[in-house]
Write an enzyme that holds these catalytic residues in place. Structure first.
Site, mmCIF file in Angstrom:
data_model
loop_
_atom_site.group_PDB
_atom_site.id
_atom_site.type_symbol
_atom_site.label_atom_id
_atom_site.label_comp_id
_atom_site.label_asym_id
_atom_site.label_seq_id
_atom_site.Cartn_x
_atom_site.Cartn_y
_atom_site.Cartn_z
ATOM 1 N N GLY A 16 0.816 -1.203 0.000
ATOM 2 C CA GLY A 16 0.000 0.000 0.000
ATOM 3 C C GLY A 16 0.850 1.253 0.000
ATOM 4 N N ASP A 147 0.640 1.782 8.460
ATOM 5 C CA ASP A 147 0.164 0.949 9.568
ATOM 6 C C ASP A 147 1.116 0.942 10.759
ATOM 7 O OD1 ASP A 147 -2.241 0.024 8.330
ATOM 8 O OD2 ASP A 147 -1.037 -1.289 7.086
ATOM 9 N N LEU A 303 -8.008 7.769 1.647
ATOM 10 C CA LEU A 303 -7.677 9.166 1.914
ATOM 11 C C LEU A 303 -6.559 9.291 2.938
ATOM 12 C CD1 LEU A 303 -11.303 10.620 2.106
ATOM 13 C CD2 LEU A 303 -9.680 10.853 0.216
ATOM 14 N N ARG A 305 -3.975 7.587 3.318
ATOM 15 C CA ARG A 305 -2.646 7.244 2.831
ATOM 16 C C ARG A 305 -2.211 8.063 1.617
ATOM 17 N NH1 ARG A 305 -3.919 1.202 0.367
ATOM 18 N NH2 ARG A 305 -4.428 1.862 -1.746
#
Length: 413
Positions: A16, A147, A303, A305
């Site tokens: 991600g 994260d 949003l 990230r």
């Protein structure tokens, strides 16, 4: 005369994206060029793209210091990403032979992968294969993930900016909930599969001008829906607008994700991760039915990230530094390692880079310590807030063109 890098460099991005992942790419590129690298190649869509020989010469796309500045401020993954799991070495000899054949054809001596847990698994396997087969290519991991769940490193680049965005939007949503003189419950669904670092960051909204969210629920604590409903009911007796932040990955006692109680989640990525969404919608629906009040379910989703307009200066600076530190370490002979951040001081905030064996990082997930979550399991402690607050400090203003942030685009790739 100072020694220079020999051979070529290749860099990829995986997993991600974040608002500052391209700052790490800029750090790798600029440091490699400054140290005399012949060519710096970029993998398009990570290791998966490399297997298809989809690479670009980055010097044709990053041509000036202005491009470097734009790249640092550009969200998402400039080179594209993937979620591709390499097989164990014993099960994938032909695949590894293909990868190393491509790298040899490109005359690669230094390989950098910017990513999180799964990306470090890739670095681990590639460096092990190189050692077993006498390859001199050096493999280095560059940490990235909103994260914040990578082991060993104090925190990960990308987390600070996501935390800054979450805390900022939480403040705004809380203000919005005070507009009407009626009962309402707003649920903020925040990313976090097994680690609640991002959800906990909503607590930073608390201050002189904001009372902060009423409750926070992290995936580290088993979620009791009936207990949750009672808490919301009790809160509504003393205040009209209730705001709750909840991780998308909270689970009930039988191990199911809350979002699985309402929707069938069919998509699973190469690493076995289910797509999680719908936790806030499920709970909002239940509150509406059982309590009869107005509810809103707000999913921050991607949003959190990609919001580079509110990127933290500390975060974007550290992202650049870990990219540069990876190049320096590889140039000095390191391989099979990841750059980590080591906090020296909270006040003043001082953090330095170091290197660490990627074998002790890959596939190890760092969760929020239990002592940083309150006894009731519905909020974080002051120690958590003290840990995160330095990471959201300062801002880096976007380069604005015609009223909007300007980004660097990979042309014709």
């Amino acid at each position: 005369m100072a020694a220079t890098m020999k051979g070529n460099v290749i860099v990829g991005q995986s997993g991600g994206p974040t608002a500052v992942i391209n700052s790490s790419l800029a750090g790798v590129y600029k440091t490699a060029i400054d140290r005399g690298a012949n060519k710096v190649y970029g993998m398009l869509h990570g290791i998966q793209g490399l297997l298809e020989e989809r690479v670009v010469d980055l010097s044709k796309h990053i041509k000036s210091d202005l491009d470097i500045d734009l790249l640092k401020r550009t969200p998402s993954s400039f080179l594209g990403s993937c979620r591709y799991k390499l097989p164990d070495i014993k099960d994938g000899t032909e695949l590894y032979d293909k990868i190393f054949g491509i790298l040899d054809k490109l005359e690669i001596e230094y390989f950098f992968y910017i990513g999180g847990n799964d990306s470090m698994d890739t670095i681990k396997k590639l460096s092990d294969y190189a050692l077993l087969n006498g390859s001199n290519i050096r493999f280095m991991g560059v940490p990235k993930t909103i994260d914040n769940d990578l082991a060993v490193t104090d925190h990960t680049p990308g987390f600070g900016s996501a935390a800054k965005y979450i805390a900022s939007i939480t403040k705004e949503v809380i203000r919005d909930g005070l507009v009407y003189d009626q009962e309402s419950v707003t649920l903020l669904e925040i990313m976090g599969r097994n680690a609640g670092w991002l959800t906990g960051a909503a607590a930073l909204a608390t201050g002189e001008d904001c009372e902060g969210p009423d409750m926070l629920f992290l995936p580290e604590i088993t979620f009791d829906i009936d207990h949750f409903m009672k808490k919301v009911t009790d809160l509504q007796k003393v205040k009209k607008s209730v705001v709750v932040a909840i991780s998308e990955g909270v689970k009930v006692a039988d191990g199911r994700y809350v979002c699985e109680l309402t929707d069938n989640i069919d998509y699973v990525d190469a690493f076995g991760h289910r797509q999680l969404t719908g936790t806030s919608r499920y709970l909002a629906g239940r509150i509406s039915r059982e309590m009869g009040c107005k509810t809103r379910a707000i999913e921050f989703n991607s949003l959190q990230r990609c919001a580079s307009h509110i990127v933290g200066r500390v975060d974007i600076t550290e992202a650049f530094q870990v990219g540069g530190a990876a190049v320096k370490a590889a140039f000095e002979g390191e391989t099979g390692k990841m750059i980590i951040l080591k906090r020296v001081s909270d006040d003043p905030y001082i953090c330095v880079t170091d290197i660490y064996d990627v074998h002790k990082i890959a596939n190890v997930e760092k969760v929020v310590p239990r002592q940083w979550i309150n006894e009731a399991g519905d909020y974080v402690t002051q120690d958590f807030v003290n840990y995160v607050r330095p990471l959201i400090q300062a801002e880096l203003t976007p380069i604005m063109v015609d009223g909007l942030p300007r980004h660097l685009r990979l042309e014709d790739a």
